[in-house]
Design an enzyme around this catalytic site. Structure first.
Site, short mmCIF file in Angstrom:
data_model
loop_
_atom_site.label_atom_id
_atom_site.label_comp_id
_atom_site.label_asym_id
_atom_site.label_seq_id
_atom_site.Cartn_x
_atom_site.Cartn_y
_atom_site.Cartn_z
N LYS A 222 0.83 -1.21 0.00
CA LYS A 222 0.00 0.00 0.00
C LYS A 222 0.87 1.27 0.00
O LYS A 222 0.63 2.21 -0.75
CB LYS A 222 -0.90 -0.02 1.23
CG LYS A 222 -1.54 1.28 1.59
CD LYS A 222 -2.61 1.67 0.61
CE LYS A 222 -2.98 3.12 0.79
NZ LYS A 222 -4.26 3.48 0.22
N CYS A 276 -3.45 10.79 1.79
CA CYS A 276 -2.75 9.55 1.45
C CYS A 276 -1.36 9.82 0.89
O CYS A 276 -0.36 9.51 1.53
CB CYS A 276 -3.54 8.77 0.41
SG CYS A 276 -5.26 8.59 0.85
N1 SAJ Z 1 -1.57 15.20 -8.35
C1 SAJ Z 1 -0.69 15.95 -9.09
N2 SAJ Z 1 -0.32 15.49 -10.31
C2 SAJ Z 1 -0.81 14.34 -10.83
C3 SAJ Z 1 -1.71 13.57 -10.07
C4 SAJ Z 1 -2.08 14.03 -8.82
O1 SAJ Z 1 -0.20 17.00 -8.66
O2 SAJ Z 1 -0.45 14.01 -11.96
C5 SAJ Z 1 -1.97 15.65 -7.01
C6 SAJ Z 1 -3.48 15.89 -6.88
O3 SAJ Z 1 -3.82 17.18 -7.33
C7 SAJ Z 1 -3.69 15.70 -5.41
C8 SAJ Z 1 -2.67 14.61 -5.04
O4 SAJ Z 1 -1.73 14.60 -6.09
O5 SAJ Z 1 -3.37 16.88 -4.68
C9 SAJ Z 1 -3.24 13.23 -4.85
O6 SAJ Z 1 -4.29 12.97 -5.78
P1 SAJ Z 1 -4.49 11.54 -6.48
O7 SAJ Z 1 -5.70 11.65 -7.33
O8 SAJ Z 1 -3.25 11.14 -7.16
O9 SAJ Z 1 -4.68 10.51 -5.29
P2 SAJ Z 1 -5.62 10.44 -3.99
O10 SAJ Z 1 -4.82 10.92 -2.81
O11 SAJ Z 1 -6.95 11.04 -4.20
O12 SAJ Z 1 -5.78 8.85 -3.88
C10 SAJ Z 1 -4.60 8.05 -3.79
C11 SAJ Z 1 -4.73 6.91 -4.79
N3 SAJ Z 1 -3.43 6.25 -4.93
C12 SAJ Z 1 -2.86 6.07 -6.13
O13 SAJ Z 1 -3.34 6.46 -7.16
C13 SAJ Z 1 -1.56 5.32 -6.14
C14 SAJ Z 1 -5.80 5.94 -4.34
O14 SAJ Z 1 -5.85 4.81 -5.17
C15 SAJ Z 1 -5.52 5.49 -2.89
O15 SAJ Z 1 -6.53 4.62 -2.41
C16 SAJ Z 1 -5.54 6.71 -2.03
O16 SAJ Z 1 -4.47 7.57 -2.47
C17 SAJ Z 1 -5.33 6.28 -0.59
O17 SAJ Z 1 -6.32 6.24 0.16
O18 SAJ Z 1 -4.22 5.90 -0.22
#
Ligand code: SAJ
Length: 450
Positions: A222, A276
């Site tokens: 995870k 996360c």
């Molecule tokens: N972000 C960027 N650039 C990107 C992608 C995301 O700056 O290219 C930023 C987003 O704006 C945000 C942060 O990263 O601030 C996180 O967003 P996210 O959509 O990547 O992820 P979370 O936190 O909403 O959900 C993540 C997911 N993990 C992965 O994709 C590996 C989800 O599957 C997990 O279940 C979740 O964390 C968790 O609960 O751990």
């Protein structure tokens, strides 16, 4: 079979509702009176597509009951927050600058079920935790019940002991219900029998594959997933800074690089938020601080982006007397209502410290946890009299903004920290438009009359 889910938040509530609509008798327990009261009145305190209908169905069927304390059950699922402790947090190790996992909610959740534990019960930890938490922290607490958590069940029998497993949630906020059903699921048992028993209950609604392993591996898996993403976002952010310096448009460069069949660069932005990805890498680092420089540096690169966005806004209003900055979008990512660890909050704090008057608007946010900014209830109210509009979260409602939507501004300066606006349309104005990660950001700009 009775299931008791402890913690009715973003993961616990959908999970409880899923079990309740797939044949289980579920008790959902939460220590928050506000949450229990809302659910008892049929109101869902979390905005997530499809969740309200699912929870109402579960409550209406009588298969989901909500309580402020856990009830006896065959399986207990712990789904409570595991935030980071900072050195200044009470209880944190003195002199530690590196964030660490705060396991206090997990510990008290597990303690709260100990009086109910019976031989053969299954205890599943869904919260994200540092490696070895299931074996080194949970197991001793569970065994205070007088029952062993490891030995007796290896032969497949469930008599005698407690079955203990880690089953990390992996769903994406905004798509939780779909991903709960369709994602593959990793289950780490303290014993193979515990993993098998946990597999059998998740199989009631999971349509993805359910893969079993041992508990510490599941904890590590995870954390590796979210750390992988954090490091790749940090790389995109570093590319954006370099692109600004060199006069390159990082968005075009990333799109072209991603045409390579084995390259998938993520998106730069104002930083990484949510409960996360901005947190989990520290859970690996705390277990091995001396051999994780890459993981720690990525965290610092991503945390540093908020300060960079403040600098872009500062450059955009240079020369304007008593400038007002309107921040659009406050949640940690688009189309969710969650401001936890949101980089937008760091930007607001930074702008306030620079002495700017800050107005803020987010269609999903009704309260601002940061002092020093004034939350407005509409876009026109937020931009009225402003000298710079700063896009921090690319909600669908903002993506189609046109200059007409900002006509109440005193000076039409726009800083897009997400590449969320239609760059071609805005750039055609030839004034006042800057995107993070482009050569246009490097030069700053003169303030223009609208
Ligand atoms: N972000 C960027 N650039 C990107 C992608 C995301 O700056 O290219 C930023 C987003 O704006 C945000 C942060 O990263 O601030 C996180 O967003 P996210 O959509 O990547 O992820 P979370 O936190 O909403 O959900 C993540 C997911 N993990 C992965 O994709 C590996 C989800 O599957 C997990 O279940 C979740 O964390 C968790 O609960 O751990």
């Amino acid at each position: 079979m009775r299931v008791c889910v402890i913690g009715l938040g973003y993961i616990g509530l959908p999970t409880a509702a899923m079990f309740a609509t797939h044949g289980y008798q579920v008790t959902g327990a939460d220590t928050s009176d506000r949450v229990i009261r809302a659910l008892c009145e049929g109101n869902v305190h979390i905005r997530e597509p499809g969740l309200e209908e699912l929870v109402r169905t579960a409550l209406g069927s009588g298969n989901l009951q909500v309580r402020s304390r856990p009830q006896p059950a065959d399986a207990f699922i712990i789904s409570v927050p595991t935030p980071c402790t900072h050195s200044e947090t009470p209880g944190a190790s003195p002199g530690k600058a590196r964030p660490e996992a705060d396991l206090s909610c997990v510990v008290s959740a597990v303690e709260s079920i100990v009086p109910h534990l019976q031989p053969g019960n299954l205890v599943i930890l869904e919260s994200t935790v540092p490696p070895r938490t299931t074996s080194d922290v949970l197991r001793p607490i569970v065994e205070r019940s007088g029952l062993q958590a490891a030995a007796p069940a290896d032969d497949g029998s469930t008599t005698g002991g407690i079955l203990l497993a880690h089953c990390p949630e992996r769903v994406l906020p905004g798509r939780i219900l779909d991903e709960l059903v369709h994602n593959d699921r990793i289950i780490g048992g303290l014993t193979p029998a515990a993993a098998e028993k946990a597999r059998s209950i998740y199989a009631s609604f999971v349509e993805g594959q359910i893969l079993t392993t041992e508990a510490t591996t599941a904890e590590m898996v995870k954390l590796m997933e979210n750390t992988y993403r954090d490091i790749n976002i940090a790389l995109a952010n570093e590319f954006a800074l370099v692109a600004e310096r060199l006069g390159v448009d990082v968005w075009e460069a990333v799109e072209l690089a991603n045409r390579h069949p084995r390259v998938n660069i993520l998106k730069p932005g104002p930083g990484v938020g949510g409960h996360c990805i901005a947190v989990d890498p520290w859970f690996i680092a705390q277990m091995a601080p001396d051999i994780t420089p890459l993981i720690q540096t990525a965290r610092h690169v991503n945390d540093g982006m908020a300060g960079h966005v403040v600098d872009l806004a500062k450059a955009a209003v240079a020369g304007i007397q008593e400038p007002v900055i309107a921040c659009l979008g406050l949640t940690y990512k688009a189309n969710v209502d969650d401001v936890r660890e949101s980089p937008a909050m760091e930007v607001l704090r930074g702008l306030h410290e620079e002495g700017f008057e800050v107005h803020a608007f987010d269609p999903y946010v009704r309260q601002l946890p940061v002092l020093g900014a004034c939350l407005r209830d509409s876009l026109p109210a937020a931009v009225a009299g402003a000298d710079c509009a700063l896009l921090l979260t690319d909600h669908a409602a903002f993506r189609s903004l046109t200059p007409n939507d900002l006509e109440g501004m005193r000076h039409l300066n726009v800083v897009d920290a997400r590449h969320g606006l239609d760059a071609l349309q805005w750039r055609a104005l030839g004034r006042g438009y800057v995107t993070l990660g482009t050569g246009h950001a490097r030069h700053g700009k003169e303030a223009d009359e609208p």
